[in-house]
Write a protein that holds these residues in place. Structure first.
Motif, short mmCIF file in Angstrom:
data_model
loop_
_atom_site.label_atom_id
_atom_site.label_comp_id
_atom_site.label_asym_id
_atom_site.label_seq_id
_atom_site.Cartn_x
_atom_site.Cartn_y
_atom_site.Cartn_z
N LEU A 179 0.88 -1.16 0.00
CA LEU A 179 0.00 0.00 0.00
C LEU A 179 0.92 1.21 0.00
O LEU A 179 1.89 1.25 0.76
N MET A 180 0.62 2.19 -0.87
CA MET A 180 1.56 3.32 -0.92
C MET A 180 0.82 4.63 -1.11
O MET A 180 -0.27 4.69 -1.65
N LYS A 181 1.46 5.66 -0.59
CA LYS A 181 0.91 7.00 -0.73
C LYS A 181 1.99 7.91 -1.30
O LYS A 181 3.10 7.96 -0.77
N PHE A 182 1.63 8.55 -2.38
CA PHE A 182 2.55 9.50 -3.01
C PHE A 182 2.03 10.91 -2.82
O PHE A 182 0.87 11.20 -3.12
N LYS A 183 2.88 11.79 -2.33
CA LYS A 183 2.57 13.22 -2.32
C LYS A 183 3.66 13.88 -3.16
O LYS A 183 4.85 13.75 -2.84
N THR A 184 3.24 14.54 -4.22
CA THR A 184 4.21 15.10 -5.16
C THR A 184 3.84 16.54 -5.46
O THR A 184 2.68 16.84 -5.75
N GLY A 185 4.81 17.42 -5.37
CA GLY A 185 4.61 18.82 -5.73
C GLY A 185 5.21 19.09 -7.10
O GLY A 185 6.31 18.63 -7.39
N VAL A 186 4.47 19.83 -7.93
CA VAL A 186 4.98 20.15 -9.27
C VAL A 186 4.75 21.62 -9.59
O VAL A 186 3.81 22.25 -9.11
N LYS A 187 5.62 22.13 -10.42
CA LYS A 187 5.42 23.46 -11.01
C LYS A 187 4.46 23.30 -12.19
O LYS A 187 4.23 22.20 -12.69
N ARG A 188 3.96 24.45 -12.66
CA ARG A 188 3.01 24.41 -13.77
C ARG A 188 3.62 23.76 -15.02
O ARG A 188 2.92 23.15 -15.82
N ASP A 189 4.93 23.89 -15.18
CA ASP A 189 5.57 23.30 -16.37
C ASP A 189 5.89 21.82 -16.19
O ASP A 189 6.46 21.19 -17.08
N GLY A 190 5.52 21.28 -15.04
CA GLY A 190 5.73 19.85 -14.82
C GLY A 190 6.94 19.52 -13.96
O GLY A 190 7.09 18.38 -13.51
N ALA A 191 7.80 20.48 -13.70
CA ALA A 191 8.99 20.20 -12.89
C ALA A 191 8.57 19.76 -11.49
O ALA A 191 7.68 20.37 -10.87
N ILE A 192 9.18 18.69 -11.01
CA ILE A 192 8.85 18.18 -9.68
C ILE A 192 9.63 19.00 -8.65
O ILE A 192 10.85 19.21 -8.81
N THR A 193 8.94 19.46 -7.61
CA THR A 193 9.62 20.24 -6.57
C THR A 193 9.90 19.40 -5.33
O THR A 193 10.78 19.74 -4.55
N GLY A 194 9.16 18.34 -5.15
CA GLY A 194 9.38 17.48 -4.00
C GLY A 194 8.48 16.26 -4.06
O GLY A 194 7.39 16.32 -4.67
N MET A 195 8.93 15.18 -3.46
CA MET A 195 8.10 13.97 -3.42
C MET A 195 8.23 13.31 -2.06
O MET A 195 9.32 13.24 -1.49
N HIS A 196 7.10 12.85 -1.56
CA HIS A 196 7.07 12.11 -0.30
C HIS A 196 6.35 10.80 -0.57
O HIS A 196 5.20 10.78 -0.98
N LEU A 197 7.06 9.70 -0.35
CA LEU A 197 6.49 8.37 -0.58
C LEU A 197 6.43 7.62 0.75
O LEU A 197 7.41 7.58 1.50
N GLN A 198 5.26 7.05 1.00
CA GLN A 198 5.11 6.17 2.16
C GLN A 198 4.66 4.80 1.67
O GLN A 198 3.78 4.71 0.79
N THR A 199 5.24 3.75 2.24
CA THR A 199 4.81 2.40 1.85
C THR A 199 4.49 1.57 3.08
O THR A 199 5.14 1.72 4.12
N LEU A 200 3.49 0.73 2.94
CA LEU A 200 3.17 -0.26 3.97
C LEU A 200 3.22 -1.62 3.27
O LEU A 200 2.45 -1.89 2.35
N ILE A 201 4.17 -2.42 3.72
CA ILE A 201 4.57 -3.61 2.97
C ILE A 201 4.21 -4.87 3.75
O ILE A 201 4.57 -5.00 4.92
#
Lengths: 838, 171
Positions: free
Chosen positions: A303-325
């Motif tokens: 089970l996973m949760k992705f939180k991703t921030g992006v600029k309008r042009d698509g550039a990723i500013t940050g990502m937070h991934l959580q997994t429950l395995i």
């Protein structure tokens, strides 16, 4: 003696530097072991029949979680034809593939942890007799609470399935932060939060695991086994049987498919070894198909949760991934899997700040472990589906979005992975072109759709499973007066073509034919260590070792031939089984003559080569999982047709581009790509390792829902679509002749590409693998009702994460260490003080 | 003396034609054709993946028809013709199917290969010019986890052309 080449030179340049054309490498060829395979002469473990051979069967637990009060084997031992009955007390020493999780016993001593855990073994004259005698063993179990999934594991700390791990039934917690992710989210124009679930599935090799053990004429142990990792089995046998490793020989028989499922040391391997030593006669075991499902070590449900921030042009500013395995009942490779689930997110696209939190729990199910793509297909699925959603919201074509953010060659990622060549952009462009992506995407009629996804994978794990400074692969070559060359190497043939890779490289260097070469591989007595056929490591690591050994042999031959021919050494060419003057090709010797001359001059000719991966810049705790000499890249477009009445998905065509560096044998490379696409489609659409509870009156046990090939659905020849394979060949200087891996990477983009294509076809998001008709129909019903047109998990449970190790990324001046990590020396002093204080 | 366990009693006997050769074999009566081939005749080219009729790895030709040898009792095979992968080649040469499988990457691990080869032979014997869909259907009971089947289809098609070519030369 001729100069010896350094093992870290750039082999890809070597042949071209000589002005030599490649004659073997890159040419589609019959693999060296093909004749054996098409005549049925390949000797798999169960094909071994020895005089006086006895047969072994294991009694397995019918309960998912229970204490063993008592085992009475007397009736079984008295059964006619039975030689011996073993229980846990005969093999009590714990083992496991990872040094940090030595939590298995060949036969359970006081506790069973999943249905199928072995508790006793019968060895008899005939297999059927052994099987009958299993019924005569009386085991008194005390049933314990069953932990059936990770959510239950989090809320049920007692009873603990193991007495080690983080706490309760949490096996492993990982928390790593590379740069300030919250700052990254603050900079973003849009934040995306998505939860995904990837159901577990299993390898399903057609060959059932089998092993044969003997006490050899010298009284030492020999074990033939369908294993991908003879070296690690060798170590486990030495530990459990308390024998000097030098008195044990492990021979990995060719594997009839493995896919990661034969890379742990297994209880059955240890049991037959013990029985053979006790009885002084050969003992064989071959698992039934049902038992293969209990061995498992397959894909972890995540089970996973992705939180991703992006600029309008698509550039990723940050990502937070959580997994429950969901780890199942034992450690297996699970600690590595937990790190892998967060390690490779940064290898495809530029992610400036990244936080990963992973949690693996124990549950009372067969243990999960490494399956093709080990730990990475699940988060890759989530990441690539989320990217599809991001592209839609930002109104950017998904291919264009990815092209804007791909990582570049030789960069170091936020989590300090040193990348090699990165041709992901070319993969995307090529696959978009050949699939007519631009015309098809969002333009096909209702019910028809295309989806795109990308991935990356290791070309060999940068660190061995037990840490040491020795080479990961070694090769010895013997040059014979006959003109033949023999390769000795621990590498294991599991169908992927490792023997052919070694032969192809040696043949290319020496200018001979692959069929002039004999191979002795996968044998711990005959060849130098190769760590095994896992992590897509053989082509690069054993291949580089073979290259070095062959170049050293060539240098010896060249010395002798140059003197005889009176030609400068650098003018000599090795090709067509001859050694000749490149300026006057008629002036030369046969390869055999060159060998004889060299033997006369230098004595018996044998050379060695070895390979050690470069040191990784990831110096933080946990940084040992993810580094690789280089990474392969893939991009795939999958076309689907979705029946909105039945939910049925058909896949008419798949286009895939793979950045391989160089295809050593294109016939085999294509087979690896197509086989990956096939297996990816199985995972995407149907394969799942599911469990169910028996009714209360029938023990209420948690049992495998489908422990048979008939019920565990996998694609047949009728389901396989047309596949267009495009190879991107820019040689990577780290690989032999520039080669990177192909065995695992091409599987990874298939699952997200299917889910993305289903969305393009019918406008519903299936955020869960497998994408089954039921889920599509449920999502279509939601869509019809005007609700969120989606099927998938909505919540991620609260987990008490430890403080993250904070590692500033390279662009923030990080040096690869965590800023808040207690140095190991200081930590051990603290622990010592704690012990003294108590 | 106490009687041997049933598994050790080779009380059944048949005579049949195995790969063109008259063969006598004694075995325990419960044994399947698969078990007798592998364990009593040491013809280990025929494999097994489930012994339940699910995977197709044990296919052999019984009187020219593909059967799953794990579902056939050896006792049923008296007087009949059995062809396994060991009998595919002729006069020391590989069968065109074997050559094509070897050349075109149709065998990776090689475990499902013997069964697919004999199944494909049965197809080509009955239908010398099958379409891709007919090839797909013929081997749909044989699971392969390595190749993704495409190189297998291509190998069968290559062998089909070679066999047709050989036949036209004979004429």
């Amino acid at each position: 003696m001729p100069d010896e080449k350094d093992s870290r030179t750039t082999p890809a340049d070597a042949p071209e530097a000589n002005g030599n054309k490649l004659r073997v490498i890159g040419v589609p060829r019959r693999r060296v072991d093909a004749r054996a395979k098409v005549t049925g002469q390949t000797r798999f473990a169960d094909d071994i029949f020895l005089p006086r051979m006895a047969h072994c069967k294991l009694l397995r637990s019918p309960h998912p979680h229970a204490r063993i009060r008592k085992i009475d084997t007397s009736r079984a031992a008295a059964h006619p034809g039975v030689y011996v009955v073993l229980t846990g007390k005969d093999v009590p020493i714990q083992y496991g593939i990872l040094p940090v999780s030595q939590d298995e016993q060949a036969l359970c001593v006081d506790r069973v942890r999943h249905v199928g855990d072995p508790v006793a073994a019968v060895v008899a004259r005939e297999e059927l007799t052994a099987f009958e005698a299993l019924d005569l063993i009386d085991v008194d179990y005390e049933i314990l609470t069953t932990i059936s999934d990770p959510q239950e594991a989090l809320t049920t700390p007692e009873p603990r399935i193991h007495e080690y791990g983080e706490e309760g039934n949490i096996h492993k917690l990982v928390a790593l932060e590379f740069g300030n992710v919250e700052e990254g989210f603050a900079e973003a124009d849009e934040i995306f939060e998505d939860t995904f679930f990837f159901q577990g599935n299993t390898h399903l090799p057609i060959e059932q695991h089998a092993s044969v053990a003997i006490k050899d004429p010298e009284g030492k142990l020999t074990v033939w086994s369908s294993t991908q990792t003879p070296h690690y089995l060798h170590r486990a046998l030495a530990k459990v049987l308390e024998l000097p490793a030098a008195h044990i020989r492990v021979i990995a028989t060719p594997n009839g498919g493995a896919f990661g499922g034969k890379s742990d040391p297994f209880n059955h391997e240890i049991v037959v070894a013990k029985a053979a030593l006790l009885l002084d006669r050969p003992v064989k075991i071959c698992l039934t198909r049902e038992e293969v499902f209990y061995c498992h070590r397959g894909r972890h449900p995540v089970l996973m949760k992705f939180k991703t921030g992006v600029k309008r042009d698509g550039a990723i500013t940050g990502m937070h991934l959580q997994t429950l395995i969901d780890g199942g009942a034992y450690g297996s490779y699970g600690v590595a899997s937990t790190f892998y689930a967060g390690a490779l997110q940064t290898t495809t696209y530029h992610i400036p700040r990244y936080r990963y939190q992973g949690c693996r729990t124990f549950t009372n199910k067969p243990p999960c472990g490494p399956k093709r793509g080990h730990g990475t297909p699940q988060p890759r699925f989530g990441q690539e589906v989320q990217l599809d959603k991001i592209a839609e919201r930002l109104k950017i074509d998904p291919a264009d979005l990815r092209l804007r953010i791909v990582e570049s060659s030789n960069s170091v990622t936020a989590n300090f992975l040193q990348l090699g060549t990165v041709n992901l952009a070319e993969c995307i462009r090529r696959v978009a072109k050949v699939s007519n992506w631009k015309e098809k995407f969002r333009n096909l009629p209702e019910g028809h759709g295309v989806g795109l996804a990308c991935s990356a994978y290791l070309t060999g794990a940068g660190l061995p499973i037990y840490w040491n400074k020795m080479p990961h692969s070694g090769v010895q070559l013997k040059f014979d007066r006959s003109g033949g060359v023999t390769i000795f190497c621990g590498a294991t043939e599991i169908g992927q073509g490792s023997d052919d890779v070694l032969a192809g490289i040696v043949a290319e260097v020496l200018g001979i034919d692959t069929f002039d070469i004999r191979l002795f591989t996968g044998d711990t007595d005959l060849g130098p260590v190769d760590l095994g056929s896992y992590s897509s490591r053989v082509t690069l690591m054993a291949g580089n070792a073979a290259l070095q050994a062959a170049e050293r042999g060539k240098a010896i031959l060249r010395e002798a031939a140059a003197e005889k021919l009176q030609v400068p050494k650098e003018r000599l060419c090795f090709a067509g089984k001859r050694v000749f003057d490149s300026a006057a090709p008629e002036k030369g010797l046969t390869f055999q003559e060159a060998v004889c001359l060299a033997e006369a001059r230098f004595g018996t000719i044998g050379t060695v080569g070895s390979y050690t991966p470069p040191t990784s810049p990831a110096l933080y705790k946990g940084g040992g999982v993810g580094p690789s000499p280089t990474y392969s890249y893939s991009a795939a477009v999958v076309q689907v047709e979705v029946n909105s009445v039945t939910g049925w998905v058909t896949v008419p065509k798949v286009w895939i581009a793979h950045d391989i560096g160089r295809a050593l044998n294109p016939t085999l490379v294509r087979g690896q790509v197509e086989g990956s696409v096939y297996m990816g489609l199985g995972e995407a659409l149907m394969e799942e390792q599911e469990f169910r509870r028996l009714p209360k009156k029938l023990s209420h046990a948690l049992v495998h829902k489908f422990p048979s090939i008939l019920e565990y659905k996998s694609p047949t020849s009728l389901d396989m679509p047309e596949v267009v394979t495009e190879l991107i060949e820019e040689p990577d200087p780290r690989g032999p002749y520039g080669a990177k891996e192909v065995g695992q990477g091409p599987l990874l983009p298939i699952m997200p590409a299917v889910a993305n294509a289903v969305y393009d076809a019918v406008g519903v998001r299936i955020d869960e693998i497998p994408v089954t008709p039921e889920k599509i129909l449920k999502a279509l019903a939601e869509k019809k009702a005007g609700r969120d047109p989606r099927f998938g998990p909505t919540d991620f449970p609260h987990i008490h994460w430890p403080e993250a190790l904070r590692v500033p990324p390279p662009w923030e001046g990080g040096d690869g260490h965590a800023v808040n990590e207690v140095p190991r020396r200081q930590k051990s002093r603290q622990e010592k003080e704690k012990v003294l204080a108590s | 003396m106490s009687p041997l366990p049933i598994a050790s009693q080779k009380t059944s006997q048949i005579r049949f034609t195995l790969n063109g050769e008259e063969t006598d074999v004694s075995f325990a009566p419960y044994k399947t054709l698969l078990e007798v081939l592998r364990e009593d005749l040491f013809h280990t080219g025929t494999k097994h993946g489930c012994e339940l009729g699910e995977c197709g790895a044990c296919a052999v030709l019984l009187d020219g028809q593909p059967v799953l040898s794990c579902l056939v009792l050896a006792l049923e095979c008296g007087g009949r013709q059995v062809l396994t992968v060991e009998g595919l080649g002729e006069d020391g040469h590989l069968h065109p199917l074997q050559d094509a499988f070897a050349d075109l990457g149709a065998a990776q691990c090689g475990y499902c290969t013997p069964a697919i080869l004999v199944t494909a032979k049965a197809l080509l014997d009955q239908n010398p010019h099958p379409t891709r869909d007919q090839i797909r259907a013929a081997i749909s009971g044989n699971l392969c986890r390595c190749t993704g089947y495409l190189q297998i289809f291509e190998a069968v098609e290559a062998a089909m052309l070679k066999i047709a070519d050989q036949k036209s030369k004979v004429r």
